[in-house]
Design a protein around this motif. Structure first.
Motif, PDB file in Angstrom:
ATOM      1  N   LEU A   1    -129.728 -26.252 104.506  1.00 50.95           N
ATOM      2  CA  LEU A   1    -130.030 -25.022 103.773  1.00 50.95           C
ATOM      3  C   LEU A   1    -131.294 -24.447 104.390  1.00 50.95           C
ATOM      4  N   SER A   2    -131.208 -23.227 104.919  1.00 48.77           N
ATOM      5  CA  SER A   2    -132.374 -22.611 105.557  1.00 48.77           C
ATOM      6  C   SER A   2    -132.795 -21.362 104.818  1.00 48.77           C
ATOM      7  N   GLU A   3    -134.093 -21.209 104.666  1.00 51.01           N
ATOM      8  CA  GLU A   3    -134.614 -19.940 104.180  1.00 51.01           C
ATOM      9  C   GLU A   3    -134.342 -18.857 105.219  1.00 51.01           C
ATOM     10  N   LYS A   4    -134.379 -17.616 104.756  1.00 44.62           N
ATOM     11  CA  LYS A   4    -134.169 -16.484 105.656  1.00 44.62           C
ATOM     12  C   LYS A   4    -135.466 -16.202 106.414  1.00 44.62           C
ATOM     13  N   PRO A   5    -135.413 -15.516 107.560  1.00 43.25           N
ATOM     14  CA  PRO A   5    -134.214 -15.239 108.342  1.00 43.25           C
ATOM     15  C   PRO A   5    -133.748 -16.503 109.060  1.00 43.25           C
TER      16      PRO A   5
ATOM     17  N   MET B   1    -126.129 -23.179 105.349  1.00 44.26           N
ATOM     18  CA  MET B   1    -126.216 -22.017 104.467  1.00 44.26           C
ATOM     19  C   MET B   1    -127.576 -21.364 104.609  1.00 44.26           C
ATOM     20  N   VAL B   2    -127.595 -20.031 104.637  1.00 42.10           N
ATOM     21  CA  VAL B   2    -128.843 -19.265 104.638  1.00 42.10           C
ATOM     22  C   VAL B   2    -129.131 -18.854 103.194  1.00 42.10           C
ATOM     23  N   ASP B   3    -130.352 -19.051 102.748  1.00 39.00           N
ATOM     24  CA  ASP B   3    -130.705 -18.842 101.344  1.00 39.00           C
ATOM     25  C   ASP B   3    -130.998 -17.366 101.050  1.00 39.00           C
ATOM     26  N   PHE B   4    -129.964 -16.544 101.135  1.00 38.44           N
ATOM     27  CA  PHE B   4    -130.073 -15.135 100.740  1.00 38.44           C
ATOM     28  C   PHE B   4    -129.858 -15.067  99.232  1.00 38.44           C
ATOM     29  N   HIS B   5    -130.904 -15.388  98.472  1.00 36.26           N
ATOM     30  CA  HIS B   5    -130.708 -15.601  97.046  1.00 36.26           C
ATOM     31  C   HIS B   5    -130.434 -14.324  96.256  1.00 36.26           C
ATOM     32  N   ASN B   6    -130.683 -13.152  96.837  1.00 32.74           N
ATOM     33  CA  ASN B   6    -130.371 -11.936  96.089  1.00 32.74           C
ATOM     34  C   ASN B   6    -128.875 -11.718  95.913  1.00 32.74           C
ATOM     35  N   ARG B   7    -128.063 -12.492  96.612  1.00 33.97           N
ATOM     36  CA  ARG B   7    -126.616 -12.413  96.384  1.00 33.97           C
ATOM     37  C   ARG B   7    -126.238 -12.886  94.984  1.00 33.97           C
ATOM     38  N   VAL B   8    -127.102 -13.688  94.352  1.00 31.84           N
ATOM     39  CA  VAL B   8    -126.845 -14.101  92.978  1.00 31.84           C
ATOM     40  C   VAL B   8    -127.884 -13.524  92.013  1.00 31.84           C
ATOM     41  N   ASN B   9    -128.661 -12.558  92.473  1.00 27.62           N
ATOM     42  CA  ASN B   9    -129.528 -11.784  91.593  1.00 27.62           C
ATOM     43  C   ASN B   9    -128.622 -10.982  90.660  1.00 27.62           C
ATOM     44  N   PRO B  10    -128.740 -11.136  89.341  1.00 30.41           N
ATOM     45  CA  PRO B  10    -127.820 -10.442  88.430  1.00 30.41           C
ATOM     46  C   PRO B  10    -127.742  -8.937  88.650  1.00 30.41           C
ATOM     47  N   VAL B  11    -128.865  -8.309  88.977  1.00 32.43           N
ATOM     48  CA  VAL B  11    -128.862  -6.866  89.208  1.00 32.43           C
ATOM     49  C   VAL B  11    -128.010  -6.524  90.419  1.00 32.43           C
ATOM     50  N   MET B  12    -128.165  -7.290  91.512  1.00 30.30           N
ATOM     51  CA  MET B  12    -127.417  -6.998  92.720  1.00 30.30           C
ATOM     52  C   MET B  12    -125.941  -7.391  92.594  1.00 30.30           C
ATOM     53  N   ALA B  13    -125.672  -8.469  91.858  1.00 31.25           N
ATOM     54  CA  ALA B  13    -124.280  -8.843  91.618  1.00 31.25           C
ATOM     55  C   ALA B  13    -123.569  -7.757  90.821  1.00 31.25           C
ATOM     56  N   GLY B  14    -124.275  -7.175  89.842  1.00 30.04           N
ATOM     57  CA  GLY B  14    -123.695  -6.077  89.073  1.00 30.04           C
ATOM     58  C   GLY B  14    -123.465  -4.841  89.917  1.00 30.04           C
TER      59      GLY B  14
END
Length: 341
Positions: free
Chosen positions: A93-97, A120-133
Protein backbone atom coordinates in the motif's frame (compact mmCIF):
# COMPACT_ATOMS: atom_id res chain seq x y z
CA UNK A 1 -7.43 -17.44 9.87
CA UNK A 2 -3.90 -16.09 10.32
CA UNK A 3 -3.53 -12.35 10.33
CA UNK A 4 -1.93 -10.27 7.58
CA UNK A 5 1.43 -9.28 9.05
CA UNK A 6 2.21 -5.64 8.30
CA UNK A 7 5.24 -3.38 8.22
CA UNK A 8 4.94 0.41 7.99
CA UNK A 9 7.69 2.45 6.30
CA UNK A 10 7.61 6.07 7.41
CA UNK A 11 7.03 7.21 11.00
CA UNK A 12 5.41 10.55 10.27
CA UNK A 13 1.80 11.72 10.48
CA UNK A 14 0.44 9.45 7.77
CA UNK A 15 2.54 6.48 8.82
CA UNK A 16 0.85 6.82 12.22
CA UNK A 17 -2.54 6.55 10.48
CA UNK A 18 -1.43 3.35 8.77
CA UNK A 19 -0.10 1.91 12.02
CA UNK A 20 -3.35 2.74 13.83
CA UNK A 21 -5.40 1.01 11.14
CA UNK A 22 -3.27 -2.13 11.18
CA UNK A 23 -3.33 -2.22 14.97
CA UNK A 24 -7.13 -1.99 14.98
CA UNK A 25 -8.38 -4.11 12.08
CA UNK A 26 -8.99 -7.70 13.23
CA UNK A 27 -7.44 -9.07 10.02
CA UNK A 28 -4.04 -7.41 10.49
CA UNK A 29 -1.10 -7.43 12.88
CA UNK A 30 1.44 -4.60 12.99
CA UNK A 31 4.81 -6.36 13.23
CA UNK A 32 7.40 -3.71 12.36
CA UNK A 33 7.87 0.00 11.76
CA UNK A 34 10.67 1.65 9.83
CA UNK A 35 12.08 5.16 9.48
CA UNK A 36 15.49 6.49 8.44
CA UNK A 37 15.50 8.41 11.73
CA UNK A 38 16.23 5.85 14.44
CA UNK A 39 14.66 7.98 17.16
CA UNK A 40 11.44 8.44 15.21
CA UNK A 41 11.28 4.71 14.46
CA UNK A 42 11.78 3.87 18.14
CA UNK A 43 9.08 6.34 19.22
CA UNK A 44 6.65 4.87 16.72
CA UNK A 45 7.38 1.33 17.90
CA UNK A 46 6.74 2.41 21.49
CA UNK A 47 3.54 4.26 20.57
CA UNK A 48 2.11 1.44 18.45
CA UNK A 49 3.34 -1.64 20.25
CA UNK A 50 5.05 -3.00 17.15
CA UNK A 51 7.57 -5.74 17.88
CA UNK A 52 10.39 -4.25 15.81
CA UNK A 53 11.75 -0.81 14.85
CA UNK A 54 14.11 -0.58 11.85
CA UNK A 55 15.92 2.12 9.92
CA UNK A 56 16.41 0.23 6.62
CA UNK A 57 13.33 -0.64 4.55
CA UNK A 58 15.27 -3.46 2.88
CA UNK A 59 15.69 -5.18 6.24
CA UNK A 60 11.96 -4.87 6.85
CA UNK A 61 11.06 -6.30 3.45
CA UNK A 62 13.48 -9.21 3.91
CA UNK A 63 11.74 -10.40 7.08
CA UNK A 64 9.82 -13.68 6.81
CA UNK A 65 7.22 -12.44 9.28
CA UNK A 66 6.13 -9.56 7.02
CA UNK A 67 3.42 -10.24 4.41
CA UNK A 68 2.76 -6.67 3.32
CA UNK A 69 4.13 -3.17 3.75
CA UNK A 70 2.71 0.31 3.59
CA UNK A 71 4.77 3.21 2.29
CA UNK A 72 4.14 6.55 4.02
CA UNK A 73 7.38 8.36 3.18
CA UNK A 74 7.85 11.69 1.32
CA UNK A 75 6.55 11.94 -2.26
CA UNK A 76 9.89 11.52 -4.01
CA UNK A 77 11.06 8.44 -2.02
CA UNK A 78 8.40 5.87 -2.89
CA UNK A 79 9.88 4.12 -5.92
CA UNK A 80 12.82 2.10 -4.50
CA UNK A 81 10.75 0.92 -1.53
CA UNK A 82 7.82 -0.21 -3.68
CA UNK A 83 10.08 -1.92 -6.22
CA UNK A 84 11.97 -3.83 -3.52
CA UNK A 85 8.74 -5.03 -1.93
CA UNK A 86 7.18 -6.12 -5.22
CA UNK A 87 10.36 -7.98 -6.17
CA UNK A 88 10.04 -9.85 -2.87
CA UNK A 89 6.38 -10.64 -3.72
CA UNK A 90 5.09 -8.58 -0.79
CA UNK A 91 1.78 -6.73 -0.95
CA UNK A 92 2.18 -2.94 -0.99
CA UNK A 93 0.00 0.00 0.00
CA UNK A 94 1.65 3.24 -1.12
CA UNK A 95 0.74 6.81 -0.38
CA UNK A 96 0.30 9.06 -3.39
CA UNK A 97 1.88 9.87 -5.75
CA UNK A 98 3.03 6.45 -6.91
CA UNK A 99 6.20 8.07 -8.29
CA UNK A 100 7.37 11.53 -9.31
CA UNK A 101 8.77 10.58 -12.72
CA UNK A 102 7.08 8.70 -15.54
CA UNK A 103 10.03 6.33 -15.90
CA UNK A 104 9.78 5.30 -12.24
CA UNK A 105 6.00 4.89 -12.45
CA UNK A 106 6.33 2.72 -15.56
CA UNK A 107 8.92 0.56 -13.81
CA UNK A 108 6.63 0.13 -10.82
CA UNK A 109 3.63 -0.74 -12.99
CA UNK A 110 5.68 -3.39 -14.78
CA UNK A 111 6.91 -4.77 -11.45
CA UNK A 112 3.32 -4.90 -10.16
CA UNK A 113 2.23 -6.94 -13.16
CA UNK A 114 5.08 -9.41 -12.55
CA UNK A 115 4.76 -9.67 -8.76
CA UNK A 116 2.65 -12.07 -6.72
CA UNK A 117 2.00 -9.14 -4.40
CA UNK A 118 -0.78 -6.61 -4.88
CA UNK A 119 -0.10 -2.88 -5.14
CA UNK A 120 -2.63 -0.23 -4.13
CA UNK A 121 -2.19 3.56 -4.23
CA UNK A 122 -3.88 5.28 -1.28
CA UNK A 123 -6.10 7.72 -3.18
CA UNK A 124 -8.39 8.00 -0.19
CA UNK A 125 -10.71 10.62 -1.67
CA UNK A 126 -12.27 7.81 -3.70
CA UNK A 127 -14.09 6.88 -0.48
CA UNK A 128 -14.63 10.46 0.69
CA UNK A 129 -18.44 10.56 1.09
CA UNK A 130 -18.69 13.91 -0.70
CA UNK A 131 -16.73 12.66 -3.71
CA UNK A 132 -18.49 9.30 -3.77
CA UNK A 133 -21.80 11.17 -3.89
CA UNK A 134 -20.52 13.41 -6.67
CA UNK A 135 -19.43 10.40 -8.72
CA UNK A 136 -22.86 8.79 -8.29
CA UNK A 137 -24.60 11.95 -9.53
CA UNK A 138 -22.43 12.01 -12.66
CA UNK A 139 -22.86 8.28 -13.30
CA UNK A 140 -26.63 8.57 -12.95
CA UNK A 141 -26.71 11.36 -15.53
CA UNK A 142 -28.11 13.92 -13.11
CA UNK A 143 -26.15 16.74 -14.77
CA UNK A 144 -25.97 15.18 -18.22
CA UNK A 145 -22.64 15.22 -20.02
CA UNK A 146 -20.12 17.25 -17.95
CA UNK A 147 -18.98 20.08 -20.21
CA UNK A 148 -16.61 22.03 -17.98
CA UNK A 149 -15.61 22.47 -14.38
CA UNK A 150 -13.22 23.88 -11.82
CA UNK A 151 -11.26 22.07 -9.16
CA UNK A 152 -9.22 23.50 -6.30
CA UNK A 153 -7.09 21.64 -3.78
CA UNK A 154 -4.73 24.05 -2.05
CA UNK A 155 -3.05 24.53 1.33
CA UNK A 156 -2.23 27.43 3.57
CA UNK A 157 1.41 28.41 3.99
CA UNK A 158 1.56 26.35 7.18
CA UNK A 159 2.00 23.17 5.12
CA UNK A 160 5.19 24.04 3.17
CA UNK A 161 6.71 26.21 5.89
CA UNK A 162 5.87 24.24 9.03
CA UNK A 163 4.29 20.86 8.39
CA UNK A 164 6.56 19.36 5.72
CA UNK A 165 10.32 19.41 6.30
CA UNK A 166 10.79 18.22 2.70
CA UNK A 167 8.46 20.69 0.94
CA UNK A 168 11.30 22.10 -1.21
CA UNK A 169 11.70 18.66 -2.80
CA UNK A 170 8.03 18.54 -3.81
CA UNK A 171 5.30 21.02 -4.71
CA UNK A 172 1.60 21.61 -4.27
CA UNK A 173 1.16 19.92 -7.65
CA UNK A 174 2.65 16.60 -6.49
CA UNK A 175 1.42 16.79 -2.90
CA UNK A 176 -2.14 17.93 -3.68
CA UNK A 177 -2.57 17.72 -7.45
CA UNK A 178 -2.05 13.96 -7.28
CA UNK A 179 -5.25 13.71 -5.23
CA UNK A 180 -7.16 16.11 -7.46
CA UNK A 181 -6.16 14.50 -10.76
CA UNK A 182 -7.15 11.11 -9.41
CA UNK A 183 -10.55 12.20 -8.17
CA UNK A 184 -11.28 13.87 -11.52
CA UNK A 185 -10.40 10.65 -13.38
CA UNK A 186 -12.51 8.72 -10.87
CA UNK A 187 -15.58 10.96 -10.90
CA UNK A 188 -15.62 11.46 -14.68
CA UNK A 189 -14.56 7.87 -15.49
CA UNK A 190 -12.44 9.42 -18.22
CA UNK A 191 -8.82 10.06 -19.17
CA UNK A 192 -6.92 13.31 -19.59
CA UNK A 193 -5.68 13.74 -23.17
CA UNK A 194 -4.23 17.25 -23.12
CA UNK A 195 -2.97 19.72 -20.49
CA UNK A 196 -1.87 23.32 -20.41
CA UNK A 197 -0.38 24.84 -17.28
CA UNK A 198 1.33 27.89 -15.86
CA UNK A 199 3.15 28.28 -12.56
CA UNK A 200 4.45 31.09 -10.38
CA UNK A 201 7.30 31.13 -7.90
CA UNK A 202 8.55 33.65 -5.36
CA UNK A 203 6.82 33.74 -2.01
CA UNK A 204 7.90 30.28 -0.83
CA UNK A 205 11.40 30.66 -2.26
CA UNK A 206 11.82 33.98 -0.42
CA UNK A 207 10.95 32.13 2.78
CA UNK A 208 13.54 29.41 2.19
CA UNK A 209 11.32 26.78 0.54
CA UNK A 210 12.55 26.61 -3.05
CA UNK A 211 9.47 25.35 -4.88
CA UNK A 212 6.54 26.69 -6.88
CA UNK A 213 3.90 28.78 -5.15
CA UNK A 214 1.07 27.62 -7.41
CA UNK A 215 0.21 25.57 -10.51
CA UNK A 216 -2.82 26.56 -12.58
CA UNK A 217 -3.75 23.88 -15.11
CA UNK A 218 -6.35 23.19 -17.77
CA UNK A 219 -7.17 19.50 -18.24
CA UNK A 220 -8.96 18.26 -21.35
CA UNK A 221 -10.66 14.85 -21.08
CA UNK A 222 -11.33 12.42 -23.92
CA UNK A 223 -15.14 12.86 -23.75
CA UNK A 224 -14.82 16.62 -24.04
CA UNK A 225 -14.89 17.82 -20.42
CA UNK A 226 -12.55 20.75 -19.64
CA UNK A 227 -11.50 21.35 -16.04
CA UNK A 228 -9.49 24.25 -14.65
CA UNK A 229 -7.38 23.06 -11.71
CA UNK A 230 -5.57 24.99 -8.95
CA UNK A 231 -2.89 23.68 -6.60
CA UNK A 232 -1.41 26.35 -4.34
CA UNK A 233 0.77 26.32 -1.24
CA UNK A 234 0.43 30.03 -0.44
CA UNK A 235 -3.11 30.45 0.90
CA UNK A 236 -3.31 32.70 3.94
CA UNK A 237 -2.67 31.16 7.34
CA UNK A 238 -5.87 32.91 8.45
CA UNK A 239 -8.02 30.42 6.56
CA UNK A 240 -10.21 28.40 8.96
CA UNK A 241 -8.79 25.16 7.52
CA UNK A 242 -5.29 24.43 6.21
CA UNK A 243 -6.86 22.81 3.13
CA UNK A 244 -9.25 24.36 0.59
CA UNK A 245 -10.96 21.69 -1.52
CA UNK A 246 -13.68 22.49 -4.07
CA UNK A 247 -14.96 20.82 -7.21
CA UNK A 248 -17.71 22.03 -9.54
CA UNK A 249 -18.93 20.40 -12.75
CA UNK A 250 -21.30 21.97 -15.27
CA UNK A 251 -23.22 19.60 -17.51
CA UNK A 252 -25.75 20.03 -20.29
CA UNK A 253 -28.59 19.17 -17.87
CA UNK A 254 -27.40 20.75 -14.64
CA UNK A 255 -24.42 21.34 -12.41
CA UNK A 256 -23.02 20.02 -9.16
CA UNK A 257 -20.83 21.69 -6.54
CA UNK A 258 -18.79 19.92 -3.89
CA UNK A 259 -16.96 21.54 -0.98
CA UNK A 260 -15.38 18.88 1.25
CA UNK A 261 -12.94 21.45 2.65
CA UNK A 262 -14.42 21.32 6.10
CA UNK A 263 -17.37 20.18 8.11
CA UNK A 264 -19.11 23.43 8.89
CA UNK A 265 -21.26 21.86 11.60
CA UNK A 266 -18.29 21.90 13.98
CA UNK A 267 -16.62 25.28 14.38
CA UNK A 268 -14.27 26.75 16.97
CA UNK A 269 -13.55 30.42 17.53
CA UNK A 270 -10.56 31.31 19.66
CA UNK A 271 -6.94 32.26 19.24
CA UNK A 272 -6.32 32.36 15.52
CA UNK A 273 -9.96 33.09 14.74
CA UNK A 274 -12.49 30.69 13.19
CA UNK A 275 -11.34 27.10 12.76
CA UNK A 276 -13.11 24.06 11.32
CA UNK A 277 -12.69 20.54 12.70
CA UNK A 278 -12.75 17.35 10.65
CA UNK A 279 -15.49 14.91 11.56
CA UNK A 280 -15.79 12.77 8.43
CA UNK A 281 -12.15 12.02 7.53
CA UNK A 282 -11.40 10.40 10.88
CA UNK A 283 -14.23 9.49 13.27
CA UNK A 284 -14.25 7.85 16.72
CA UNK A 285 -15.05 4.14 16.83
CA UNK A 286 -14.88 1.10 19.05
CA UNK A 287 -11.71 -0.81 19.83
CA UNK A 288 -11.96 -3.21 16.87
CA UNK A 289 -13.16 -0.80 14.19
CA UNK A 290 -11.79 2.16 12.25
CA UNK A 291 -13.84 5.08 10.97
CA UNK A 292 -13.77 7.84 8.41
CA UNK A 293 -12.65 7.75 4.80
CA UNK A 294 -8.95 8.20 5.62
CA UNK A 295 -8.88 4.87 7.47
CA UNK A 296 -11.48 3.29 5.19
CA UNK A 297 -9.12 3.60 2.26
CA UNK A 298 -6.40 1.73 4.18
CA UNK A 299 -8.95 -0.94 5.10
CA UNK A 300 -9.83 -1.40 1.42
CA UNK A 301 -6.23 -2.51 0.83
CA UNK A 302 -6.65 -5.16 3.52
CA UNK A 303 -9.98 -6.23 2.01
CA UNK A 304 -8.29 -6.76 -1.34
CA UNK A 305 -5.41 -8.81 0.04
CA UNK A 306 -7.45 -10.87 2.52
CA UNK A 307 -10.75 -11.26 0.66
CA UNK A 308 -9.84 -10.69 -2.96
CA UNK A 309 -11.91 -7.50 -3.26
CA UNK A 310 -11.00 -5.08 -6.08
CA UNK A 311 -8.22 -2.61 -5.32
CA UNK A 312 -9.42 0.93 -4.70
CA UNK A 313 -6.69 2.25 -7.03
CA UNK A 314 -4.00 0.12 -8.68
CA UNK A 315 -0.60 0.64 -10.28
CA UNK A 316 -2.16 1.65 -13.60
CA UNK A 317 -4.09 4.41 -11.83
CA UNK A 318 -0.85 5.54 -10.21
CA UNK A 319 0.95 5.52 -13.55
CA UNK A 320 -1.80 7.53 -15.28
CA UNK A 321 -1.69 10.03 -12.42
CA UNK A 322 2.08 10.50 -12.65
CA UNK A 323 1.92 10.93 -16.44
CA UNK A 324 -0.62 13.74 -16.08
CA UNK A 325 1.32 15.53 -13.34
CA UNK A 326 4.56 15.24 -15.29
CA UNK A 327 2.81 16.63 -18.38
CA UNK A 328 1.59 19.59 -16.32
CA UNK A 329 5.17 20.28 -15.23
CA UNK A 330 6.37 20.03 -18.83
CA UNK A 331 3.66 22.41 -20.02
CA UNK A 332 4.42 24.94 -17.29
CA UNK A 333 8.13 24.86 -18.14
CA UNK A 334 7.64 25.11 -21.91
CA UNK A 335 4.63 27.43 -22.08
CA UNK A 336 2.91 25.01 -24.44
CA UNK A 337 0.10 22.50 -24.24
CA UNK A 338 1.11 18.86 -23.87
CA UNK A 339 -0.78 15.95 -25.44
CA UNK A 340 -1.07 12.68 -23.52
CA UNK A 341 -3.04 10.65 -26.06
Amino acid sequence: MSKLRMGVVGAGLWGANHAHAFNTLPETELVAVCDVDETRAAKMREATGAAVALTDYRALIARDDIDAISVATPDFTHSPIILAALKADKHVLSEKPLATTVAEAEEIAAAARASKGKLMVDFHNRVNPVMAGLKAMVEEGQIGLPRHGMARLSNTQFVPFDMLSWAAKSSALWFLGSHLVDILRFVLADEVVRVYAVTRKGLLAAGGVDTADVHQSILEFSKGTIVTMENSWILSRDNPSLVDFKLELVGDKGQVQADPTHNGGLRRVGEGGLRYADYIGVVPTGSTRIGGFVFESIARFVDSVVRGDPLLADAEDGLANTRILAAIETSAASGRAVDLS
